[in-house]
Enzyme design. Sequence first.
Site, PDB file in Angstrom:
ATOM      1  N   TYR A 118      40.861  47.878  45.587  1.00  0.00           N
ATOM      2  CA  TYR A 118      40.669  47.333  44.230  1.00  0.00           C
ATOM      3  C   TYR A 118      39.424  46.463  44.230  1.00  0.00           C
ATOM      4  O   TYR A 118      39.223  45.666  45.154  1.00  0.00           O
ATOM      5  CB  TYR A 118      41.885  46.486  43.825  1.00  0.00           C
ATOM      6  CG  TYR A 118      41.658  45.750  42.515  1.00  0.00           C
ATOM      7  CD1 TYR A 118      42.046  46.311  41.309  1.00  0.00           C
ATOM      8  CD2 TYR A 118      41.015  44.509  42.493  1.00  0.00           C
ATOM      9  CE1 TYR A 118      41.810  45.662  40.106  1.00  0.00           C
ATOM     10  CE2 TYR A 118      40.772  43.853  41.288  1.00  0.00           C
ATOM     11  CZ  TYR A 118      41.178  44.433  40.101  1.00  0.00           C
ATOM     12  OH  TYR A 118      40.942  43.788  38.911  1.00  0.00           O
ATOM     13  N   GLU A 206      35.878  46.832  36.297  1.00  0.00           N
ATOM     14  CA  GLU A 206      37.066  46.906  37.147  1.00  0.00           C
ATOM     15  C   GLU A 206      37.155  48.318  37.718  1.00  0.00           C
ATOM     16  O   GLU A 206      37.271  49.284  36.962  1.00  0.00           O
ATOM     17  CB  GLU A 206      38.335  46.582  36.357  1.00  0.00           C
ATOM     18  CG  GLU A 206      39.568  46.552  37.256  1.00  0.00           C
ATOM     19  CD  GLU A 206      40.846  46.230  36.479  1.00  0.00           C
ATOM     20  OE1 GLU A 206      41.135  46.905  35.460  1.00  0.00           O
ATOM     21  OE2 GLU A 206      41.558  45.308  36.889  1.00  0.00           O
TER      22      GLU A 206
END
Length: 396
Positions: A118, A206
């Site tokens: 992530y 993101e």
Amino acid sequence: MNLHEYQGKEILASFGVNVQRGIVADTPEKAVAAAKTLTESTGTSWHVIKAQIHAGGRGKGGGVKLAKNLDDVRSIADNILGMQLVTPQTPPEGKKVHQVLIAEDVYYPGPSETSEIYMSVLLNRASGKNMIMYSTEGGMDIETVAEETPHLIFTEEIDPGLGLQGFQARKVAFNLGLSGTAFKEMTKFVSALYNAYVGSDASLFEINPVLKTADDKILAVDAKVTLDDNALFRHKDYAALRDLKEENPVEIEANEAGLNYVDLDGNVGCMVNGAGLAMATMDLIKQSGGDPANFLDVGGTADAARVETAFRLILKDPKVKAILVNIFGGIVRCDRVAQGIVDAYKNMGDAIKVPIIVRLQGTNAEQAKELIDASGLNVLSATAFEEAAQKVQSVL
Ligand code: GDP
Ligand code: MN
């Protein structure tokens, strides 16, 4: 402004970030053609078909599917295009899919050989610095990771004046447990990603997941990008990336009328001048037990035409059970606003079926109240803020 995954990946690639290659399509035929073109450049005949909507969690909702041949590509694209995709991040009725991204399969030879990371870049408002947030727990809902295993989330703060330093990029790669080629690739990835964030004036990048492939490449497999609307004037070419189909139609209409409107979930419509007063009004509605249906700043000129446009916008929301007008007459005189409200009301005939509570304060507030009270319309007037909120409460 939010972007689709494929648009976010195009911006990333333009800054030298390695991305999973793909081509967007809006028909099954174009999807097949896209897959053929991709196979020519990548050599792989496996592809993922990914629904393009402004919401994450598509994988869980059935909007991301693996295709092992061209027949699969056609039938999956046919299935996904036009579907109402429901994910944990969409409204309950889901979002209609107008486009799919056909992307190369990068999970070869299998999930056990790859790892999902992530990574996001955003502004830390508390410190006034940019921040890279990253975790070895990619591919998962990051909110869940934050709740259950917060120690697995790392952050690296970057002074915007100094920019990302080499040691910081290496620290990220190190904390992710990488070594050798993957380590070097990750430092390149992080610097390019940071450059993309700064260079595109984004407020969020993101990437979940960033993939470490079996052959130690580092790739952006997903991209959630929010660009700062206030910086769009510096990026004329990004204006074309806006997808109005993904935005709230009432908000678009309000925007065109020069009104600041944000749709909310409650039942009390608000018409206010000035953003600060609008916020205070919403707080007061909440405190007195109601729930605002919208944020609406009508700005400085609350004349009849503007008031009418605002009423019409508010009433498009079927949840609205009452409207609270809270206007401070500083530059604009209260009696003029009151006249505007009365005129708009009369002009709209039976379009207004909910009670309206008007609180006007400032220049000529007294005359304004008299005008409203004498109008004979279903409008309640108030001079004090609390009194207005109580009247709203009494009609709900
Ligand atoms: P999201 O669910 O909206 O966040 O969409 P993502 O783009 O993150 O994709 C969801 C999931 O699909 C990823 O976490 C992967 O597990 C899977 N996925 C994405 N690309 C590929 C691929 O190239 N091959 C395979 N096998 N799976 C993929
Ligand atoms: Mn994702």
